[in-house]
Write an enzyme that holds these catalytic residues in place. Structure first.
Site, PDB file in Angstrom:
ATOM      1  N   ASP A   1      -5.516   7.174   5.264  1.00  0.00           N
ATOM      2  CA  ASP A   1      -4.500   6.142   4.923  1.00  0.00           C
ATOM      3  C   ASP A   1      -4.811   5.526   3.300  1.00  0.00           C
ATOM      4  OD1 ASP A   1      -2.294   4.029   5.202  1.00  0.00           O
ATOM      5  OD2 ASP A   1      -3.973   2.511   5.206  1.00  0.00           O
TER       6      ASP A   1
ATOM      7  N   GLU B   1      -2.869  10.403   2.269  1.00  0.00           N
ATOM      8  CA  GLU B   1      -1.630   9.519   1.755  1.00  0.00           C
ATOM      9  C   GLU B   1      -1.899   8.680   0.550  1.00  0.00           C
ATOM     10  OE1 GLU B   1       1.064   5.549   2.946  1.00  0.00           O
ATOM     11  OE2 GLU B   1      -1.340   5.925   2.606  1.00  0.00           O
TER      12      GLU B   1
END
Length: 665
Positions: free
Chosen positions: A291, A361
């Site tokens: 993330d 990401e």
């Protein structure tokens, strides 16, 4: 000689004669006694001695036959070894599990509630595993379920080694993982390396200056009345710095103030985070979605970032869009950290059939070159691919030219030989059915499942779920403060109470969309023309057809309405022509200038069910707004050799039809 003596001799002679008939002289003895004479026995016999066997084996008819059989055996063995080596050397690599199936994102709060408290949980996911099998999905990414105060709905982690009680227990997780593996499913976890919760044990020890944890976070001196060491702004707005009274310094948080940033310039932080990765790999997880990776490192000098508008008063700089994020994202050393994570993950991929996946990401917007840096290189491995978010912008301009532009933005910048991927929805963005319109859901799903590479499907997109409007009192997460619509409403399984998401009397954590009585999984499973039926058909076809899962991708046509492209495979006579209308008007597409296409083209499947099976002349292919056509045709003429500048392939391979085999070509 007396008569008795004569009779005795005759008797002995008869006895001797009888003994000779009863016990014949051994052949070897007779052979040796008749030395120099040809042994006249015509055939060998069972139990013959070595001398007899050697005598026969030296004869030409036996020696030549034996030598022929020997060399024939040697030749066949060498041929088989050679063929085996050639097949291994020439065979293209098998697709990984993360390449052969779409990735399905589960938002655990909203997927399925097993205990009636109105919040989805791990047991609920376990109850619905057959849904993935029905869709032919093999890879499931589950958003965070770590122990958390839920200030950012799980992205503020209090303990990376514990399951939050609202989702269940570690035993629930282990049972879920075991069931998934038994069904051939892979589990991808969210991993949040940039920050923790301010309730994390590390932060509490760091703010009290524990010798080991003192520098686990980014601290700097500041004034309690004006806690702004510089002009850095958080993703959620306002200053990235918060003053901590216990420590008497400010800490950095690029997200909420309850999410302090870890200091990855401290090697002990990296060691602790690696141990967490190993903890979950030891549990058996199949991969990680990393993330917000571009935020992991910040510049040490802590200088002010340059303003986008230099004339804007500094006190009005309150959003991330006001600054060029030169010092807070994509810093030198970032990729070294990610490659370190990758190396540890790869240590667990050595077991046959247990490859561990890593995806990153990073929203880099128009700086697509930064996103491409997350791909592995020929010398060092990083992510299998970075998430491609550019198709999220499809609703901004409803045209075929725009669709091609977004696809080409990735394909033309992707390093040669790498694997593409596509995302049209996630928990941070509006649902595509709402942003693009319900009439575009089918054609966008068709695009997603027929482009080369790995598709990512956000839960509910397979049935066309829509955003739900919520009131201020219903907002529970930070993103909701900026948008009164939510893409996180409960999954619509059937037309029962709470859409089958929860059987409890409690209200669900977000309201169920009012359209659930007609728009749900159960209803669409009974309708061969539904969004779900189309998704399932295309995904099953994609997994079984070489042109769709690993073949060439070639641009054919794009205009204000239509985007058309081709999927084909060298050596295979069938190919797939996609014609998709993303515009607001019906269109007739003329492909008569392409001699590679047959004069008449038959539609295999249309998003408008009535046009499935219809034939068009290649000069007049009619599509309505929001309609997509998949046309399958047979030909011996390949398209890609004559249009090399318009065609892409990750790993070239050919098909040898008469022995049904793939080979490198």
């Amino acid at each position: 000689m007396s008569e008795s003596s004569s009779s005795l001799r005759q008797s002995e002679q008869q006895s001797s004669s009888q003994d000779k008939h009863t016990h014949p002289e051994p052949a070897a003895k007779r052979l040796s006694s008749d030395a120099g004479q040809e042994y006249l026995q015509i055939q060998p016999y069972a139990g013959m001695p070595k001398e007899v066997l050697l005598r026969y084996s030296s004869q030409a008819r036996y020696r030549v036959t034996r030598e022929v059989l020997f060399w024939l055996t040697v030749a066949c063995t060498l041929a088989l070894v050679g063929i085996t080596i050639a097949v291994i050397a020439l065979s293209p690599g098998c697709l990984g599990w993360w390449q052969g199936s779409p990735v399905y994102q589960v938002y655990p709060r909203s997927f399925k509630d097993s205990d009636g408290d109105g919040i989805g949980d791990l047991r609920g996911i376990r109850q619905q595993l057959d849904h993935f099998l029905y869709l032919n999905i093999k890879s499931v990414w589950i958003s965070p379920f770590y122990r958390s105060p839920m200030k950012d709905f799980g992205y503020d982690v209090e303990d990376f080694r514990e399951i939050d009680p609202i989702f269940g227990t570690m035993h629930d997780f282990e049972e879920l993982l075991a069931d998934m593996h038994n069904k051939g499913l892979k589990l991808i976890m969210d991993f949040i390396p940039n920050h923790t919760s301010d309730r994390h044990r590390w932060f509490n020890l760091s703010r009290t200056r524990d010798p080991y944890y003192e520098n686990f976070y980014v601290w700097t001196n500041c004034n309690a009345t004006h806690p702004k060491p510089n002009n850095w702004v958080s993703i959620f707005g306002n200053s990235s710095w918060t003053y901590d009274e216990v420590r008497g310094q400010c800490y950095l948080h690029q997200f909420l103030k309850e999410q302090p940033d870890l200091n990855f310039r401290n090697p002990d932080v990296m060691k602790e985070m690696i141990d967490i990765v190993k903890f979950w790999l030891d549990k058996g997880v199949d991969g990680f979605r990393m993330d917000a990776v571009k935020h992991i490192l910040e510049a040490e000098h802590l200088r002010d970032e340059p303003q986008v508008d230099p004339n804007k008063p500094p006190e009005l700089v309150t959003t991330e869009w006001d600054l060029h994020s030169d010092y807070t994202t994509s810093q030198v050393g970032l990729h070294d950290l990610l490659r370190t994570f990758r190396a540890e993950i790869d240590n667990y991929s050595r077991e046959p059939g247990r490859y561990r996946f890593m995806v990153t990401e990073s929203y880099d917007y128009d700086e697509v070159w930064k996103t491409m840096m997350y791909y592995s290189t020929s010398l060092v491995r990083e992510s299998d691919f970075p998430f491609n978010f550019y198709l999220l912008d499809l609703p901004h301009n409803k045209s075929g030219l725009w669709a091609k532009e977004l696809v080409n933005l990735w394909m033309s910048n992707m390093p040669k030989g790498k694997w593409p991927n596509w995302v049209v929805g996630n928990h941070d963005r509006p649902r595509i059915s709402t942003s693009a319109g319900p009439d575009k859901v089918r054609v966008i799903n068709m695009l997603l499942l027929t482009l080369p590479g790995t598709a990512t499907t956000y839960y509910g997109e397979e049935i066309g779920m829509q955003n739900i409007n919520i009131t201020d009192s219903q907002i529970q997460d930070p993103a909701g403060k900026y948008n009164s619509v939510s893409s996180r409403s409960p999954m619509q399984w059937n037309d029962d109470v709470n859409a089958g998401f929860s059987s409890g009397a409690n209200s669900t954590w977000l309201p169920v969309h009012p359209n659930y009585r007609t728009l749900n999984v159960e209803a669409q499973m009974q309708d061969d023309t539904s969004v779900l039926a189309q998704y399932r058909f295309l995904n099953r076809l994609r997994s079984s057809e070489l042109p769709l899962n690993r073949g060439w991708f070639c641009y054919v046509h794009a205009d204000a309405q239509v985007f058309s492209y081709l999927r084909e495979f060298d050596g295979l006579q069938r190919a797939y022509l996609m014609v998709m209308n993303f515009g607001e008007k019906s269109a007739v597409t003329d492909l008569s200038s392409f001699p590679e296409f047959p004069e008449r083209l038959k539609v295999l499947i249309s998003t408008s069910h009535q046009n499935s099976g219809r034939e068009f002349p290649k000069s007049q292919i009619l599509t309505e707004p929001g309609e997509g056509l998949m046309i399958r045709y047979s030909t011996d003429t390949r398209f890609n050799p004559n249009h090399q500048g318009e065609c892409y392939i990750s790993e070239k391979a050919c098909y040898l039809e008469f022995i049904d085999i793939l080979y490198k070509c």
